[in-house]
Design a protein around this motif. Sequence first.
Motif, mmCIF file in Angstrom:
data_model
loop_
_atom_site.group_PDB
_atom_site.id
_atom_site.type_symbol
_atom_site.label_atom_id
_atom_site.label_comp_id
_atom_site.label_asym_id
_atom_site.label_seq_id
_atom_site.Cartn_x
_atom_site.Cartn_y
_atom_site.Cartn_z
ATOM 1 N N GLY A 116 25.195 46.952 38.462
ATOM 2 C CA GLY A 116 25.881 47.265 37.088
ATOM 3 C C GLY A 116 27.183 48.279 37.121
ATOM 4 N N VAL A 117 26.616 49.209 38.070
ATOM 5 C CA VAL A 117 27.809 50.285 38.341
ATOM 6 C C VAL A 117 29.148 49.664 39.085
ATOM 7 N N PHE A 118 28.786 48.927 39.978
ATOM 8 C CA PHE A 118 29.687 48.363 40.954
ATOM 9 C C PHE A 118 30.542 46.977 40.127
ATOM 10 N N ALA A 119 29.904 46.169 39.286
ATOM 11 C CA ALA A 119 30.494 45.569 38.488
ATOM 12 C C ALA A 119 31.313 45.939 37.511
ATOM 13 N N ALA A 120 31.155 47.215 37.016
ATOM 14 C CA ALA A 120 31.843 47.900 35.900
ATOM 15 C C ALA A 120 32.958 48.442 36.701
ATOM 16 N N MET A 121 33.106 48.568 38.052
ATOM 17 C CA MET A 121 34.179 49.090 38.760
ATOM 18 C C MET A 121 35.252 47.725 38.981
ATOM 19 N N GLY A 122 34.700 46.701 38.561
ATOM 20 C CA GLY A 122 35.539 45.524 38.958
ATOM 21 C C GLY A 122 35.116 44.814 40.318
ATOM 22 N N MET A 123 34.070 44.801 40.721
ATOM 23 C CA MET A 123 33.559 44.318 41.889
ATOM 24 C C MET A 123 32.683 43.018 41.544
ATOM 25 N N GLU A 124 32.711 42.148 42.319
ATOM 26 C CA GLU A 124 31.507 41.280 42.053
ATOM 27 C C GLU A 124 30.353 41.846 42.744
ATOM 28 N N ALA A 125 29.142 41.658 41.982
ATOM 29 C CA ALA A 125 27.939 42.501 42.372
ATOM 30 C C ALA A 125 26.849 41.777 42.395
ATOM 31 N N ARG A 126 26.066 41.746 43.266
ATOM 32 C CA ARG A 126 24.729 40.703 43.486
ATOM 33 C C ARG A 126 23.548 41.531 43.572
ATOM 34 N N SER A 127 22.368 41.329 43.190
ATOM 35 C CA SER A 127 21.131 41.771 43.792
ATOM 36 C C SER A 127 20.392 40.691 44.273
ATOM 37 N N ILE A 128 19.841 40.735 45.341
ATOM 38 C CA ILE A 128 19.198 39.692 46.218
ATOM 39 C C ILE A 128 17.844 40.297 46.800
ATOM 40 N N ALA A 129 16.878 39.267 47.115
ATOM 41 C CA ALA A 129 15.836 39.726 47.741
ATOM 42 C C ALA A 129 15.474 39.027 49.126
ATOM 43 N N THR A 130 16.049 38.106 49.190
ATOM 44 C CA THR A 130 15.655 36.950 50.592
ATOM 45 C C THR A 130 16.864 36.844 51.600
ATOM 46 N N ALA A 131 16.850 36.613 52.683
ATOM 47 C CA ALA A 131 17.498 36.185 53.864
ATOM 48 C C ALA A 131 18.697 34.872 53.287
ATOM 49 N N SER A 132 17.697 33.838 52.537
ATOM 50 C CA SER A 132 18.551 32.770 52.117
ATOM 51 C C SER A 132 19.551 33.080 50.902
ATOM 52 N N GLU A 133 18.842 34.090 50.144
ATOM 53 C CA GLU A 133 20.101 34.640 49.004
ATOM 54 C C GLU A 133 21.082 35.473 49.481
ATOM 55 N N PHE A 134 20.835 35.898 50.728
ATOM 56 C CA PHE A 134 22.172 36.707 51.380
ATOM 57 C C PHE A 134 23.092 35.923 52.018
ATOM 58 N N SER A 135 22.547 34.605 52.576
ATOM 59 C CA SER A 135 23.384 33.627 53.056
ATOM 60 C C SER A 135 23.947 32.924 52.054
ATOM 61 N N ALA A 136 23.466 32.940 51.003
ATOM 62 C CA ALA A 136 24.219 32.029 49.884
ATOM 63 C C ALA A 136 25.307 32.851 49.418
ATOM 64 N N VAL A 137 24.985 34.187 49.119
ATOM 65 C CA VAL A 137 26.042 34.995 48.727
ATOM 66 C C VAL A 137 27.158 35.298 49.865
ATOM 67 N N MET A 138 26.932 35.433 50.885
ATOM 68 C CA MET A 138 27.821 35.849 52.143
ATOM 69 C C MET A 138 28.822 34.232 52.144
ATOM 70 N N GLY A 139 28.030 33.183 52.119
ATOM 71 C CA GLY A 139 28.780 31.857 52.107
ATOM 72 C C GLY A 139 29.701 31.700 51.024
ATOM 73 N N SER A 140 29.466 32.010 49.760
ATOM 74 C CA SER A 140 30.460 31.964 48.514
ATOM 75 C C SER A 140 31.625 33.258 48.465
ATOM 76 N N TRP A 141 31.298 34.154 49.176
ATOM 77 C CA TRP A 141 32.225 35.291 49.298
ATOM 78 C C TRP A 141 33.704 34.971 49.730
ATOM 79 N N ASP A 142 34.654 35.080 49.003
ATOM 80 C CA ASP A 142 36.095 34.564 49.419
ATOM 81 C C ASP A 142 36.923 35.419 50.562
ATOM 82 N N ARG A 143 36.235 36.746 50.433
ATOM 83 C CA ARG A 143 36.696 37.854 51.461
ATOM 84 C C ARG A 143 38.236 38.216 51.021
ATOM 85 N N ARG A 144 38.756 37.945 49.721
ATOM 86 C CA ARG A 144 39.820 38.315 49.597
ATOM 87 C C ARG A 144 39.785 39.613 48.596
#
Length: 166
Positions: A116-144
């Motif tokens: 919530g803190v980082f989202a309020a600063m204007g960042m996309e912010a995610r909470s994850i718990a598994t390696a597969s969730e990490f892979s999915a988030v990294m795969g969807s990040w546009d790196r812009r």
Amino acid sequence: DLEWNHGLVLDTGLFCTVGEHVWRAGPLRPFVGSSNGRYMGMSIPTALGAGRVRALPWMCVVGDGGIRMFPSEVRAAVEERLPICVLLMADGGYGSIAASAGRRSALSVAGAGWTGVFAAMGMEARSIATASEFSAVMGSWDRRGPLFVELQCDPEAYAAMTQELR
């Protein structure tokens, strides 16, 4: 291992010890860390500097203690659209200190949850718990621009991950 070229900035902590052993640095995969000074929290300002100097996406890995030192500095990454992923290794305490002290109760961090803190600063912010969730988030990040990922770690497994390295 991520499939794209990127730099790695490690804070100090158990994850730092692991990262120093497994990271394969190279011209398109630079490494910067708190390896000598071991000052908690320096990964965030270091990643900002690295992101301004090298036109690469950067993974900035920090723990529960280090995230508290310079969270407001991440706002610069938002304003400058720097491709920095701040990855919080959240075990609910000061894991490396607790592992060496043999107790967790006095070294717990209450009120985990920084998305919530980082989202309020204007960042996309995610909470994850598994390696597969990490892979999915990294795969969807546009790196812009920046991304914040809070990885919920099991405290006991986290504390034990460097036992064979130290």
